[in-house]
Design a protein around this motif. Structure first.
Motif, PDB file in Angstrom:
ATOM      1  N   GLY A 213       0.892  -1.267  -0.081  1.00  0.00           N
ATOM      2  CA  GLY A 213      -0.061  -0.131  -0.043  1.00  0.00           C
ATOM      3  C   GLY A 213       0.659   1.333  -0.063  1.00  0.00           C
ATOM      4  O   GLY A 213       0.299   2.391  -0.004  1.00  0.00           O
ATOM      5  N   ASN A 214       2.037   1.310   0.308  1.00  0.00           N
ATOM      6  CA  ASN A 214       3.065   2.210   0.330  1.00  0.00           C
ATOM      7  C   ASN A 214       3.574   2.883  -1.238  1.00  0.00           C
ATOM      8  O   ASN A 214       4.664   2.607  -1.539  1.00  0.00           O
ATOM      9  N   VAL A 215       2.510   3.049  -1.961  1.00  0.00           N
ATOM     10  CA  VAL A 215       2.724   3.650  -3.262  1.00  0.00           C
ATOM     11  C   VAL A 215       3.370   5.026  -3.186  1.00  0.00           C
ATOM     12  O   VAL A 215       3.544   5.613  -2.286  1.00  0.00           O
ATOM     13  N   GLN A 216       3.996   5.285  -4.146  1.00  0.00           N
ATOM     14  CA  GLN A 216       4.485   6.591  -4.508  1.00  0.00           C
ATOM     15  C   GLN A 216       4.055   7.524  -5.432  1.00  0.00           C
ATOM     16  O   GLN A 216       4.027   7.122  -6.730  1.00  0.00           O
ATOM     17  N   GLU A 217       3.246   8.485  -5.031  1.00  0.00           N
ATOM     18  CA  GLU A 217       2.636   9.485  -6.109  1.00  0.00           C
ATOM     19  C   GLU A 217       4.029  10.417  -6.449  1.00  0.00           C
ATOM     20  O   GLU A 217       4.560  11.083  -5.977  1.00  0.00           O
ATOM     21  N   VAL A 218       3.982  10.467  -8.026  1.00  0.00           N
ATOM     22  CA  VAL A 218       5.104  11.138  -8.475  1.00  0.00           C
ATOM     23  C   VAL A 218       4.536  12.641  -8.750  1.00  0.00           C
ATOM     24  O   VAL A 218       3.855  12.928  -9.315  1.00  0.00           O
ATOM     25  N   GLU A 219       5.411  13.520  -8.227  1.00  0.00           N
ATOM     26  CA  GLU A 219       5.269  14.919  -8.363  1.00  0.00           C
ATOM     27  C   GLU A 219       6.050  15.561  -9.450  1.00  0.00           C
ATOM     28  O   GLU A 219       5.488  16.408 -10.222  1.00  0.00           O
ATOM     29  N   SER A 220       7.037  15.229  -9.907  1.00  0.00           N
ATOM     30  CA  SER A 220       7.834  15.606 -10.748  1.00  0.00           C
ATOM     31  C   SER A 220       8.886  14.489 -11.212  1.00  0.00           C
ATOM     32  O   SER A 220       9.454  13.662 -10.411  1.00  0.00           O
ATOM     33  N   ILE A 221       9.567  14.586 -12.317  1.00  0.00           N
ATOM     34  CA  ILE A 221      10.355  13.848 -12.846  1.00  0.00           C
ATOM     35  C   ILE A 221      11.618  14.595 -13.752  1.00  0.00           C
ATOM     36  O   ILE A 221      11.236  15.728 -14.434  1.00  0.00           O
ATOM     37  N   PHE A 222      12.862  14.125 -13.344  1.00  0.00           N
ATOM     38  CA  PHE A 222      13.827  14.914 -13.870  1.00  0.00           C
ATOM     39  C   PHE A 222      14.747  13.971 -14.646  1.00  0.00           C
ATOM     40  O   PHE A 222      14.876  12.684 -14.016  1.00  0.00           O
ATOM     41  N   LEU A 223      15.604  14.277 -15.729  1.00  0.00           N
ATOM     42  CA  LEU A 223      16.578  13.425 -16.202  1.00  0.00           C
ATOM     43  C   LEU A 223      17.904  14.070 -16.272  1.00  0.00           C
ATOM     44  O   LEU A 223      18.249  15.167 -15.992  1.00  0.00           O
TER      45      LEU A 223
ATOM     46  N   CYS B 219      22.109  14.499 -17.337  1.00  0.00           N
ATOM     47  CA  CYS B 219      22.672  15.276 -18.431  1.00  0.00           C
ATOM     48  C   CYS B 219      23.186  14.173 -19.540  1.00  0.00           C
ATOM     49  O   CYS B 219      22.844  14.225 -20.728  1.00  0.00           O
ATOM     50  N   ASP B 220      23.150  12.913 -19.160  1.00  0.00           N
ATOM     51  CA  ASP B 220      23.363  11.875 -20.155  1.00  0.00           C
ATOM     52  C   ASP B 220      22.026  11.128 -20.349  1.00  0.00           C
ATOM     53  O   ASP B 220      21.984  10.116 -21.384  1.00  0.00           O
ATOM     54  N   LEU B 221      21.014  11.623 -20.082  1.00  0.00           N
ATOM     55  CA  LEU B 221      19.784  10.921 -20.104  1.00  0.00           C
ATOM     56  C   LEU B 221      19.622   9.403 -19.842  1.00  0.00           C
ATOM     57  O   LEU B 221      18.860   8.815 -20.629  1.00  0.00           O
ATOM     58  N   ASP B 222      20.748   9.209 -19.048  1.00  0.00           N
ATOM     59  CA  ASP B 222      20.413   7.570 -18.525  1.00  0.00           C
ATOM     60  C   ASP B 222      20.097   7.504 -17.197  1.00  0.00           C
ATOM     61  O   ASP B 222      20.429   6.204 -16.592  1.00  0.00           O
ATOM     62  N   THR B 223      19.830   8.402 -16.463  1.00  0.00           N
ATOM     63  CA  THR B 223      19.329   8.351 -14.893  1.00  0.00           C
ATOM     64  C   THR B 223      18.290   9.370 -14.708  1.00  0.00           C
ATOM     65  O   THR B 223      18.010  10.282 -15.219  1.00  0.00           O
ATOM     66  N   ILE B 224      17.019   8.593 -14.218  1.00  0.00           N
ATOM     67  CA  ILE B 224      15.918   9.166 -13.801  1.00  0.00           C
ATOM     68  C   ILE B 224      15.626   9.618 -12.534  1.00  0.00           C
ATOM     69  O   ILE B 224      16.097   8.886 -11.477  1.00  0.00           O
ATOM     70  N   LEU B 225      15.379  10.793 -12.078  1.00  0.00           N
ATOM     71  CA  LEU B 225      14.986  11.166 -10.682  1.00  0.00           C
ATOM     72  C   LEU B 225      13.522  11.481 -10.701  1.00  0.00           C
ATOM     73  O   LEU B 225      12.969  12.072 -11.160  1.00  0.00           O
ATOM     74  N   LEU B 226      12.959  10.930  -9.744  1.00  0.00           N
ATOM     75  CA  LEU B 226      11.502  10.797  -9.480  1.00  0.00           C
ATOM     76  C   LEU B 226      11.335  11.687  -8.131  1.00  0.00           C
ATOM     77  O   LEU B 226      12.022  11.401  -7.012  1.00  0.00           O
ATOM     78  N   LYS B 227      10.530  12.799  -7.953  1.00  0.00           N
ATOM     79  CA  LYS B 227      10.403  13.483  -6.718  1.00  0.00           C
ATOM     80  C   LYS B 227       8.776  13.062  -6.430  1.00  0.00           C
ATOM     81  O   LYS B 227       8.011  13.149  -7.245  1.00  0.00           O
ATOM     82  N   VAL B 228       8.876  12.265  -5.406  1.00  0.00           N
ATOM     83  CA  VAL B 228       7.422  11.549  -4.969  1.00  0.00           C
ATOM     84  C   VAL B 228       6.938  11.819  -3.667  1.00  0.00           C
ATOM     85  O   VAL B 228       7.716  12.646  -2.701  1.00  0.00           O
TER      86      VAL B 228
END
Lengths: 136, 136
Positions: free
Chosen positions: A73-83, A85-94
């Motif tokens: 039940g511990n879902v993560q609601e995503v507020e914003s997403i960032f990539l 410089c190399d477009l190969d790592t994702i950052l989720l602010k949740v």
């Protein structure tokens, strides 16, 4: 000043959307800045995350989508997403529902600090995994 | 309450120290909580980080140690190190010298946000890479 970001700006998607292997995805608490966990996303999980607004990862060990919080039940609601410089790592602010992201019951998976005396637990247990997932 | 962390606490080192492949290492600004970058560490770079107190990564593309800031001067002084529940991801809380971690001149490598209109630059340039690294 030349802007190297202009070139990459043309790519509106992370490499994962091009069908490359799963990419690391960091989940950070949007309100406090605490880093909750790091997992992986493939193209399908990234697309479902965008569509549903909830974090969906790809479990490399089980080779299947991992809808975070599906069981606990511990879902993560995503507020914003960032990539990056190399477009190969994702950052989720949740927004972490249930206050705990880690399956062993801590708010953050990074609950142990490296010290000269070894690892030291610095996080506080939020829940008992036996109660949430059942004894296994 | 049983404590699953007890078992892993016996391991005082991340998997990387056992000679496994490079592990993801997240660098977070210790003062602000901003996530600066994500790179990789192998056993050698992890050991050198512990020894010197400065972040040393392993460049997978160049297959060599990457002493962060060696060229730009933007070293990362490591204030604390954390390991995740699976002992396969490293979190460094650092003081970023020069205010910028990203080689294209932004404070954070995550300077672009995913929006319905594509990627949008949300970070501010701190330096001009042409001046720091020379035109290439």
């Amino acid at each position: 000043m030349s802007d190297p970001s202009e070139k990459v700006l043309e790519n509106a998607t992370p490499d994962v959307a091009k069908g490359d292997g799963p990419l690391p995805a960091i989940a950070q608490d949007a309100a406090t800045g605490t880093i909750l966990m790091m997992a992986y996303m493939n193209a399908e999980s990234y697309a479902e995350t965008l569509e549903t607004g909830r974090a969906v990862y790809f479990s490399r060990s089980r080779s299947k989508l991992w809808r975070k919080g599906e069981e606990s039940g511990n879902v993560q609601e995503v507020e914003s997403i960032f990539l990056d410089c190399d477009l190969d790592t994702i950052l989720l602010k949740v927004k972490q529902i249930g206050d705990a992201a880690c399956h062993v019951g801590y708010q953050s998976c990074f609950f142990r600090q490296v010290t000269p005396e070894g690892l030291k637990v610095v996080g506080e247990r939020v829940f008992d995994p036996d109660e949430v997932y059942g004894k296994k």
